[in-house]
Design a protein around this motif. Structure first.
Motif, PDB file in Angstrom:
ATOM      1  N   HIS A  26       0.818  -1.221   0.000  1.00  0.00           N
ATOM      2  CA  HIS A  26       0.000   0.000   0.000  1.00  0.00           C
ATOM      3  C   HIS A  26       0.848   1.267   0.000  1.00  0.00           C
ATOM      4  CE1 HIS A  26      -3.440  -2.560   0.623  1.00  0.00           C
ATOM      5  NE2 HIS A  26      -2.861  -3.075   1.686  1.00  0.00           N
ATOM      6  N   ARG A  27       1.978   1.222  -0.715  1.00  0.00           N
ATOM      7  CA  ARG A  27       2.820   2.416  -0.860  1.00  0.00           C
ATOM      8  C   ARG A  27       3.720   2.254  -2.075  1.00  0.00           C
ATOM      9  NH1 ARG A  27       8.172   2.044   0.914  1.00  0.00           N
ATOM     10  NH2 ARG A  27       8.693   0.126   1.979  1.00  0.00           N
ATOM     11  N   ASP A  28       4.249   3.367  -2.571  1.00  0.00           N
ATOM     12  CA  ASP A  28       5.194   3.334  -3.675  1.00  0.00           C
ATOM     13  C   ASP A  28       6.493   2.689  -3.215  1.00  0.00           C
ATOM     14  OD1 ASP A  28       3.631   4.485  -5.652  1.00  0.00           O
ATOM     15  OD2 ASP A  28       4.175   6.512  -5.050  1.00  0.00           O
ATOM     16  N   VAL A  29       7.099   1.946  -4.116  1.00  0.00           N
ATOM     17  CA  VAL A  29       8.371   1.295  -3.818  1.00  0.00           C
ATOM     18  C   VAL A  29       9.366   1.718  -4.893  1.00  0.00           C
ATOM     19  CG1 VAL A  29       9.547  -0.918  -3.551  1.00  0.00           C
ATOM     20  CG2 VAL A  29       7.177  -0.676  -2.807  1.00  0.00           C
ATOM     21  N   PRO A  30      10.405   2.462  -4.514  1.00  0.00           N
ATOM     22  CA  PRO A  30      11.397   2.864  -5.513  1.00  0.00           C
ATOM     23  C   PRO A  30      12.084   1.658  -6.153  1.00  0.00           C
ATOM     24  CG  PRO A  30      11.732   4.036  -3.441  1.00  0.00           C
ATOM     25  CD  PRO A  30      10.723   2.951  -3.184  1.00  0.00           C
ATOM     26  N   GLY A  31      12.547   1.833  -7.382  1.00  0.00           N
ATOM     27  CA  GLY A  31      13.223   0.752  -8.094  1.00  0.00           C
ATOM     28  C   GLY A  31      14.404   0.187  -7.341  1.00  0.00           C
ATOM     29  N   VAL A  32      15.096   1.027  -6.585  1.00  0.00           N
ATOM     30  CA  VAL A  32      16.269   0.566  -5.856  1.00  0.00           C
ATOM     31  C   VAL A  32      15.877  -0.472  -4.805  1.00  0.00           C
ATOM     32  CG1 VAL A  32      16.258   2.416  -4.129  1.00  0.00           C
ATOM     33  CG2 VAL A  32      18.396   1.315  -4.745  1.00  0.00           C
ATOM     34  N   GLU A  33      14.705  -0.354  -4.215  1.00  0.00           N
ATOM     35  CA  GLU A  33      14.262  -1.323  -3.219  1.00  0.00           C
ATOM     36  C   GLU A  33      13.922  -2.670  -3.857  1.00  0.00           C
ATOM     37  OE1 GLU A  33      11.283  -0.011  -0.460  1.00  0.00           O
ATOM     38  OE2 GLU A  33      12.234   1.936  -0.239  1.00  0.00           O
ATOM     39  N   LEU A  34      13.598  -2.660  -5.135  1.00  0.00           N
ATOM     40  CA  LEU A  34      13.291  -3.904  -5.827  1.00  0.00           C
ATOM     41  C   LEU A  34      14.530  -4.505  -6.482  1.00  0.00           C
ATOM     42  CD1 LEU A  34       9.880  -2.941  -7.470  1.00  0.00           C
ATOM     43  CD2 LEU A  34      10.279  -4.333  -5.444  1.00  0.00           C
ATOM     44  N   GLY A  35      15.634  -3.789  -6.457  1.00  0.00           N
ATOM     45  CA  GLY A  35      16.882  -4.333  -6.967  1.00  0.00           C
ATOM     46  C   GLY A  35      17.088  -4.179  -8.464  1.00  0.00           C
ATOM     47  N   PHE A  36      16.352  -3.273  -9.116  1.00  0.00           N
ATOM     48  CA  PHE A  36      16.554  -3.055 -10.545  1.00  0.00           C
ATOM     49  C   PHE A  36      17.835  -2.254 -10.744  1.00  0.00           C
ATOM     50  CE2 PHE A  36      11.722  -3.005 -10.529  1.00  0.00           C
ATOM     51  CZ  PHE A  36      11.615  -4.328 -10.937  1.00  0.00           C
ATOM     52  N   ILE A  37      18.738  -2.743 -11.600  1.00  0.00           N
ATOM     53  CA  ILE A  37      19.990  -2.038 -11.867  1.00  0.00           C
ATOM     54  C   ILE A  37      20.233  -1.953 -13.369  1.00  0.00           C
ATOM     55  CG2 ILE A  37      21.106  -2.656  -9.686  1.00  0.00           C
ATOM     56  CD1 ILE A  37      22.698  -4.753 -11.297  1.00  0.00           C
ATOM     57  N   CYS A  38      20.951  -0.929 -13.768  1.00  0.00           N
ATOM     58  CA  CYS A  38      21.321  -0.732 -15.169  1.00  0.00           C
ATOM     59  C   CYS A  38      22.329  -1.811 -15.565  1.00  0.00           C
ATOM     60  CB  CYS A  38      21.931   0.657 -15.346  1.00  0.00           C
ATOM     61  SG  CYS A  38      22.579   0.963 -17.001  1.00  0.00           S
ATOM     62  N   PRO A  39      22.111  -2.501 -16.678  1.00  0.00           N
ATOM     63  CA  PRO A  39      23.065  -3.541 -17.082  1.00  0.00           C
ATOM     64  C   PRO A  39      24.413  -2.965 -17.515  1.00  0.00           C
ATOM     65  CG  PRO A  39      21.412  -3.219 -18.785  1.00  0.00           C
ATOM     66  CD  PRO A  39      20.994  -2.387 -17.602  1.00  0.00           C
ATOM     67  N   GLU A  40      24.444  -1.687 -17.832  1.00  0.00           N
ATOM     68  CA  GLU A  40      25.676  -1.052 -18.310  1.00  0.00           C
ATOM     69  C   GLU A  40      26.520  -0.507 -17.158  1.00  0.00           C
ATOM     70  OE1 GLU A  40      28.184  -0.290 -21.412  1.00  0.00           O
ATOM     71  OE2 GLU A  40      26.215  -1.168 -21.623  1.00  0.00           O
ATOM     72  N   CYS A  41      25.941   0.361 -16.314  1.00  0.00           N
ATOM     73  CA  CYS A  41      26.722   1.039 -15.268  1.00  0.00           C
ATOM     74  C   CYS A  41      26.442   0.503 -13.862  1.00  0.00           C
ATOM     75  CB  CYS A  41      26.464   2.541 -15.313  1.00  0.00           C
ATOM     76  SG  CYS A  41      24.801   3.009 -14.781  1.00  0.00           S
ATOM     77  N   LYS A  42      25.461  -0.382 -13.722  1.00  0.00           N
ATOM     78  CA  LYS A  42      25.097  -1.007 -12.440  1.00  0.00           C
ATOM     79  C   LYS A  42      24.479  -0.035 -11.433  1.00  0.00           C
ATOM     80  CE  LYS A  42      26.836  -4.843 -13.937  1.00  0.00           C
ATOM     81  NZ  LYS A  42      26.082  -5.418 -15.007  1.00  0.00           N
ATOM     82  N   ALA A  43      24.028   1.134 -11.886  1.00  0.00           N
ATOM     83  CA  ALA A  43      23.345   2.094 -11.017  1.00  0.00           C
ATOM     84  C   ALA A  43      21.870   1.697 -10.890  1.00  0.00           C
ATOM     85  CB  ALA A  43      23.463   3.501 -11.599  1.00  0.00           C
ATOM     86  N   PRO A  44      21.187   2.106  -9.816  1.00  0.00           N
ATOM     87  CA  PRO A  44      19.775   1.771  -9.646  1.00  0.00           C
ATOM     88  C   PRO A  44      18.898   2.426 -10.717  1.00  0.00           C
ATOM     89  CG  PRO A  44      20.668   2.787  -7.654  1.00  0.00           C
ATOM     90  CD  PRO A  44      21.721   2.857  -8.686  1.00  0.00           C
ATOM     91  N   VAL A  45      17.905   1.671 -11.183  1.00  0.00           N
ATOM     92  CA  VAL A  45      16.935   2.169 -12.155  1.00  0.00           C
ATOM     93  C   VAL A  45      15.538   1.814 -11.685  1.00  0.00           C
ATOM     94  CG1 VAL A  45      18.495   2.060 -14.147  1.00  0.00           C
ATOM     95  CG2 VAL A  45      17.105   0.076 -13.588  1.00  0.00           C
ATOM     96  N   LYS A  46      14.543   2.468 -12.284  1.00  0.00           N
ATOM     97  CA  LYS A  46      13.150   2.163 -11.958  1.00  0.00           C
ATOM     98  C   LYS A  46      12.389   1.920 -13.255  1.00  0.00           C
ATOM     99  CE  LYS A  46      11.738   6.995 -11.984  1.00  0.00           C
ATOM    100  NZ  LYS A  46      11.167   8.092 -11.259  1.00  0.00           N
ATOM    101  N   PRO A  47      11.386   1.031 -13.224  1.00  0.00           N
ATOM    102  CA  PRO A  47      10.553   0.841 -14.404  1.00  0.00           C
ATOM    103  C   PRO A  47       9.564   1.999 -14.521  1.00  0.00           C
ATOM    104  CG  PRO A  47       9.827  -0.614 -12.644  1.00  0.00           C
ATOM    105  CD  PRO A  47      11.033   0.121 -12.146  1.00  0.00           C
ATOM    106  N   THR A  48       9.345   2.462 -15.736  1.00  0.00           N
ATOM    107  CA  THR A  48       8.466   3.601 -15.990  1.00  0.00           C
ATOM    108  C   THR A  48       7.429   3.223 -17.040  1.00  0.00           C
ATOM    109  OG1 THR A  48      10.290   5.104 -15.500  1.00  0.00           O
ATOM    110  CG2 THR A  48       8.438   6.027 -16.708  1.00  0.00           C
ATOM    111  N   GLN A  49       6.161   3.518 -16.744  1.00  0.00           N
ATOM    112  CA  GLN A  49       5.066   3.238 -17.685  1.00  0.00           C
ATOM    113  C   GLN A  49       5.221   4.067 -18.954  1.00  0.00           C
ATOM    114  OE1 GLN A  49       2.639   1.066 -17.279  1.00  0.00           O
ATOM    115  NE2 GLN A  49       2.175   0.890 -15.120  1.00  0.00           N
ATOM    116  N   GLU A  50       4.595   3.624 -20.030  1.00  0.00           N
ATOM    117  CA  GLU A  50       4.549   4.452 -21.240  1.00  0.00           C
ATOM    118  C   GLU A  50       3.741   5.698 -20.936  1.00  0.00           C
ATOM    119  OE1 GLU A  50       0.897   2.991 -23.946  1.00  0.00           O
ATOM    120  OE2 GLU A  50       2.499   1.528 -23.768  1.00  0.00           O
TER     121      GLU A  50
END
Length: 78
Positions: A26-50
């Motif tokens: 019941h709250r927003d969860v940043p991409g970093v908390e879900l473990g999404f990382i950039c395959p190139e630089c390994k920095a945290p990323v988030k999924p974004t809707q169209e």
């Protein structure tokens, strides 16, 4: 035998996972908390809707760096 600790995830699956966790907690969860990382630089990323940007230009669903990284070829340079 080495164990696989990382795997690629497509944007539709990432968005579904983000939405599922959001509904569960019941709250927003940043991409970093879900473990999404950039395959190139390994920095945290988030999924974004169209959607549509400020100039009414449409864009598809994608991953976005949480903090812009001018050294990463996959980061938004704007």
């Amino acid at each position: 035998m080495p164990l696989m600790t990382e795997a690629l995830l497509n944007i539709k699956t990432a968005l579904a996972l983000r939405d599922f966790v959001h509904a569960l907690l019941h709250r927003d969860v940043p991409g970093v908390e879900l473990g999404f990382i950039c395959p190139e630089c390994k920095a945290p990323v988030k999924p974004t809707q169209e959607g549509t940007d400020r100039n009414d230009v449409r864009y598809g669903a994608h991953f976005e760096h949480l903090d812009r990284n001018s050294k990463c070829p996959l980061s938004d340079k704007r």
